[in-house]
Write a protein that holds these residues in place. Structure first.
Motif, PDB file in Angstrom:
ATOM      1  N   LEU A 146       0.844  -1.380   0.051  1.00 42.84           N
ATOM      2  CA  LEU A 146      -0.090  -0.129   0.102  1.00 42.84           C
ATOM      3  C   LEU A 146       1.102   1.210   0.067  1.00 42.84           C
ATOM      4  O   LEU A 146       0.571   2.008  -0.595  1.00 42.84           O
ATOM      5  N   GLY A 149       2.577   2.135  -3.183  1.00 41.76           N
ATOM      6  CA  GLY A 149       1.716   2.238  -4.438  1.00 41.76           C
ATOM      7  C   GLY A 149       1.418   1.058  -5.147  1.00 41.76           C
ATOM      8  O   GLY A 149       0.879   1.094  -6.339  1.00 41.76           O
ATOM      9  N   LYS A 150       1.553  -0.123  -4.693  1.00 41.24           N
ATOM     10  CA  LYS A 150       1.294  -1.279  -5.451  1.00 41.24           C
ATOM     11  C   LYS A 150      -0.125  -1.997  -4.846  1.00 41.24           C
ATOM     12  O   LYS A 150      -0.470  -3.034  -5.485  1.00 41.24           O
ATOM     13  N   TYR A 152      -4.097  -0.696  -4.638  1.00 39.35           N
ATOM     14  CA  TYR A 152      -5.271   0.410  -4.692  1.00 39.35           C
ATOM     15  C   TYR A 152      -6.812  -0.300  -4.633  1.00 39.35           C
ATOM     16  O   TYR A 152      -6.935  -1.540  -5.011  1.00 39.35           O
ATOM     17  N   LYS A 153      -7.573   0.464  -4.301  1.00 42.71           N
ATOM     18  CA  LYS A 153      -8.892   0.112  -4.286  1.00 42.71           C
ATOM     19  C   LYS A 153      -9.690   0.900  -5.201  1.00 42.71           C
ATOM     20  O   LYS A 153      -9.503   1.944  -5.347  1.00 42.71           O
ATOM     21  N   GLN A 154     -10.395  -0.052  -5.966  1.00 46.54           N
ATOM     22  CA  GLN A 154     -10.920   0.397  -7.125  1.00 46.54           C
ATOM     23  C   GLN A 154     -12.440   0.172  -7.111  1.00 46.54           C
ATOM     24  O   GLN A 154     -12.685  -1.448  -6.856  1.00 46.54           O
ATOM     25  N   TRP A 193      -9.828  -4.426  -3.738  1.00 48.91           N
ATOM     26  CA  TRP A 193      -8.421  -4.398  -3.550  1.00 48.91           C
ATOM     27  C   TRP A 193      -7.651  -4.865  -4.700  1.00 48.91           C
ATOM     28  O   TRP A 193      -7.847  -6.239  -4.815  1.00 48.91           O
ATOM     29  N   LYS A 196      -0.916  -4.224  -7.766  1.00 50.90           N
ATOM     30  CA  LYS A 196      -0.446  -3.992  -9.109  1.00 50.90           C
ATOM     31  C   LYS A 196       0.717  -5.300  -9.611  1.00 50.90           C
ATOM     32  O   LYS A 196       1.908  -5.073  -9.809  1.00 50.90           O
ATOM     33  N   ASP A 428      -4.240  -7.250 -12.595  1.00 52.72           N
ATOM     34  CA  ASP A 428      -4.021  -6.726 -11.538  1.00 52.72           C
ATOM     35  C   ASP A 428      -4.705  -7.912 -10.706  1.00 52.72           C
ATOM     36  O   ASP A 428      -5.713  -8.268 -11.065  1.00 52.72           O
ATOM     37  N   THR A 451      -8.725   6.564   3.302  1.00 47.31           N
ATOM     38  CA  THR A 451      -8.421   5.219   3.746  1.00 47.31           C
ATOM     39  C   THR A 451      -6.977   5.532   4.113  1.00 47.31           C
ATOM     40  O   THR A 451      -6.006   6.174   3.809  1.00 47.31           O
TER      41      THR A 451
END
Length: 808
Positions: A146, A149-150, A152-154, A193, A196, A428, A451
């Motif tokens: 996290l 930056g590897k 992410y929540k989308q 979640w 990457k 991902d 977050t």
RNA sequence: GCGGAUGUGGCGAAAUUGGCAGACGCGCAGGAUUUAGGUUCCUGUGGGCAACCGUGCAGGUUCGAUUCCUGUCAUCCGCACCA
């Protein structure tokens, strides 16, 4: 003296107790003199008892570990339990047993069965993924992902099983059916979640290249990554009057066909559609089509290969950037939003899928490569293999495709309408599940700060106890029902916040566990860096092939990431990965706990003992082959071990005798190599041949017996320990692997095959020291067909063969 | 469709770099021991009376091919509307 008959039950129990007490299989961190060797068996999925499949992977690993210890290595051979996941949760749902208790019992069970089998694990290093001391570090790794930056929540569309009320990865619902309950899977929009992983595609390919692993396994990993090189080309989108609106990017690996483009197709999800809303004259239809596609599951879309659906977008056109020719724009659900740019240029004459679409929707075709396109497309493989010439392609017409392609690429780049790109089909990694029995995410949602990650010092975030393991009616995780867990304070601002209630997938704990074995009790790091460095990569990793593609790729991914943040010393978790074959039942089907005619290893151990169980299974077939289980032939092993037991009564003399020195040296070399290669079946055969020889000669010397027992020990640790103690009065585990001497590997006298015109005529016994002339002389004397004048040529391969080519 | 792997006796299977195909084990047959059965031990065991023929099938390279090459069939596995 007549030795009493061998009591395997008593003896095997005796040695288990000794090993339990003396811990001879302990791996020593930073051993001052011995080199390290790391043997790994994939850890046990805690679901019940050991089954035959486990023996297929554990016994060869154990033999290798024992062999390496004899050879003077400091061996790390650990075991543990992969405990989060469905078996425990299902058991909880069905029987009300707490998953913690289920796991604790299950692990205890398989560990005691492993000891019974004589598996020489370092049991002090046993780990379990659902143990807070372990998952603390799984959560820690997530925090690092996290932070870097590897993760992410989308919002995304995920496979969702309405029955199990959980999201599933593509792999968990192959064929559109839930792996767990078999129910129909639908698409559902959720917060997901993602890790990457796609970013690591090329690094993963590097890992795949470097690891020693069977080619077919490597190939499926490369397929999974799905690297493909091509071009991204911009097609301007225009309205009825030719006014430029937007640019559409497409990805193609067949740029040579660009003059044959007659339409472009967009994934229904493509966001350009929204941007062009005001220019699309049939937007109502377009919206309806997009809604319909959403309802169709991924599986339906993929399986509907014959019946392609699509919709003409009216009022908008695309321009071929090389010709400025207008072509139609379609939405089509054969175009995947997640691959490439989510849009394709369609060349019906040279792509069968486009061909069928064009036929269905009456789109014109332009042939740009020679061949017969009247009934079907002339596809890439065909026109490339024929190096067909281009046509209808402006200045490239008449050029063979292999010459034209680089020129077209050059032109596209020069015109600044496209570039070379590489695409991957790997996606991902969707990393959350709506389950109870998994690692909680160390993350809270604060209305003010968004977050927020937990502080590392607050790990582990432990799983709260409950007895309600069902997701709620919205499909939220069972944790969402536990308000004391959900409601918390924001670590940043201290105001009220809510926790993430999803948990991590079963794969999480298994994506780094080999690292933990190097330092399993560390509470301030996932493992001490120097210990990681000392033990290094796993030298040999055994296990089944069932989940190998994904597991190993996930392992590569996390190892690379951890390497990049300085947490581990290498990018490569494993030097060699060996996938074992299956055990088949008498129907030729995979033997599993559920199969009605499954045979439990415990049953075999009970009837014949662990040494026999270990050896018989592996005498049946090679490590990588599927082995049809049968009791037939087990007497071959029992009688072999009986004969080994009786060697005690055949001892005569001390040192290695001249009569056995060749056989003994060959045996040591052969069996050692076989342990290294996990070829237990041929090792057993070599051991049997040796015993046959001893029995013919009716004696074995003490030193021969000593060496023989060491060589056999990795396969049959119990009986060899017992005989060794009886005869030599000490523990066999303190011995060293006997050395063989090259000069004894070959006997001086041997049978040389003599061929005439390549056909075997006779085998003559000669001395190895003779040269070709002498051998020819002997052969001629013994074989009357060979007459001097007839010989055209003699081929002599020392030690192998001599071949006389005679005049006809 | 694409990619990968595998095809050898009645059965499980062996065979370094191309060099005696079928090691080892089971099973089977015959014999010895045994009151008998089992155990144990010995002998034989790819096919064919033979010359010869035999590693899925058809070719090729080679003095020589289970092994290398081309084509083909079968089975298994992985991926699959990937642009």
């Amino acid at each position: 003296m007549a030795t009493e008959s061998y009591d395997f039950k008593k003896t095997e129990q005796k040695w288990q107790d000794i090993w339990e007490k003396e811990k001879p299989f302990k791996a020593i961190d930073f051993h001052p003199t011995k080199p390290k060797y790391y043997v790994l068996y994939e850890f046990y999925n805690i679901s019940g008892n050991l089954h035959m499949g486990h023996l297929k992977g554990t016994v060869p690993a154990d033999a290798l570990a024992r062999y390496k210890r004899f050879c003077g290595y400091n061996v790390l051979f650990p075991i543990g339990g992969d405990a989060f996941g469905l078996p425990a949760e299902n058991a909880a749902n069905k029987t009300g047993i707490n998953p913690r208790d289920f796991v604790a019992n299950g692990l205890k069970n398989v560990i005691s069965q492993s000891k019974k089998l004589g598996l020489s694990f370092d049991y002090d290093r046993t780990i379990c993924t659902s143990d807070p001391d372990y998952y603390k570090w799984t959560q820690w790794i997530f925090l690092q992902l996290l932070k870097h930056g590897k993760a992410y929540k989308q919002k995304g569309y995920v496979n969702y099983c309405p029955n199990c009320k959980t999201t599933l990865s593509n792999e968990d619902c192959q064929g559109g059916k839930c792996d767990r309950c078999g129910g129909e899977v639908v698409q559902k929009e959720r917060w997901v979640w993602y890790l990457k992983m796609k970013e690591y595609a090329d690094k993963l390919l590097g890992n795949v290249d470097r690891i020693q692993m069977a080619e077919n396994l490597k190939q499926s990993q490369r397929n999974w990554i799905g690297k493909s090189e091509g071009m991204q080309v911009e097609f301007p989108l225009v309205d009825e009057n030719g006014k430029k609106l937007e640019k559409l990017s497409i990805f193609t690996t067949c740029i040579e066909t660009i003059y044959g483009v007659t339409f472009v197709a967009l994934a229904p999800e493509n966001e350009l559609v929204d941007k062009l809303k005001n220019h699309i004259s049939n937007f109502d239809e377009v919206s309806l089509y997009r809604e319909q596609t959403k309802l169709r599951s991924e599986f339906e879309r993929k399986s509907d290969q014959k019946d392609k659906t699509g919709l003409l977008v009216k009022g908008v056109y695309a321009l071929n950037p090389l010709t400025n020719k207008k072509v139609q724009v379609f939405l089509a659900d054969f175009v995947l939003a997640g691959y490439g740019t989510g849009a394709v240029m369609a060349v019906p004459s040279h792509d069968q899928r486009d061909y069928e679409f064009a036929k269905k929707f009456n789109v014109p075709m332009i042939q740009v490569l020679e061949g017969d396109v009247s009934n079907q497309a002339v596809e890439k493989a065909e026109y490339l293999s024929k190096n067909a010439k281009l046509m209808n392609s402006a200045e490239f017409s008449g050029m063979p495709v292999k010459d034209a392609k680089p020129k077209i690429i050059q032109k596209v780049i020069q015109m600044n309408v496209g570039k070379k790109v590489t695409n991957y089909s790997i996606q991902d990694w969707p990393f959350n599940r709506q389950r109870y029995w998994g690692e909680p995410f160390p993350v809270v949602f604060c209305p003010h700060c968004g977050t927020v990650a937990l502080d590392e010092k607050d790990l582990p975030l432990t799983l709260p106890p409950t007895n309600d393991y069902m997701p709620n009616e919205h499909g939220d995780s069972p944790l969402s029902k536990i308000s004391s867990f959900v409601n918390c304070k924001c670590p940043k601002c201290g105001r009220d916040a809510k926790r993430e209630t999803d948990t991590m997938p079963n794969w999480a704990g298994s994506s780094w566990y080999w690292l933990r074995y190097t330092d399993p009790h560390n509470d301030h790091a996932l493992a001490d860096f120097d210990k990681l460095k000392y033990w290094g990569s796993v030298d040999c990793y055994t296990g089944g092939t069932e989940h190998i593609t994904r597991h190993v790729l996930y392992a590569f991914f996390w190892q690379n990431f951890l390497y990049e943040i300085g947490a581990v010393p290498s990018r490569d978790p494993f030097v060699r990965k060996m996938g074992s074959g299956l055990i088949l039942d008498d129907q030729g089907k995979k033997m599993s706990k559920s199969s009605t005619n499954g045979v439990s290893p415990l049953e075999v151990i009970d009837k014949y003992g662990s040494d026999v169980a270990r050896m018989h299974l592996h005498f049946l077939g090679g490590y990588e082959d599927n082995t049809p289980w049968t009791y037939q032939g087990i007497t071959g092993i029992t009688s072999f071990l009986d004969k080994v037991w009786l060697l005690q009564d055949m001892i005569k003399g001390e040192q290695v005798s001249n009569g056995h020195i060749h056989e003994l040296n060959s045996l040591i070399k052969k069996v050692g190599q076989d342990y290294e290669d996990l070829h237990l079946n041929t090792a057993i055969s070599a051991l049997m041949i040796f015993i046959k020889k001893i029995r013919e000669d009716k004696f074995i010397t003490k030193e021969e017996l000593r060496q023989f027992l060491i060589v056999l020990n990795p396969l049959a640790p119990f009986i060899t320990s017992e005989i060794f103690e009886r005869v030599f009065g000490r523990n066999i585990l303190n011995e060293s692997w006997p050395k063989y001497d090259e000069k004894y590997l070959e006997k001086d006298e041997f049978g040389l095959p003599v061929q005439i015109n390549g056909r075997l005529a006779k085998v003559v016994t000669i001395s190895r020291s003779l040269d070709q002339t002498e051998i020819e002389k002997i052969a001629k004397k013994q074989i009357s067909d060979i007459k001097n004048g007839q010989i055209l040529k003699v081929i002599y391969v020392p030690g192998k063969i001599i071949n006389f080519i005679l005049k006809k």
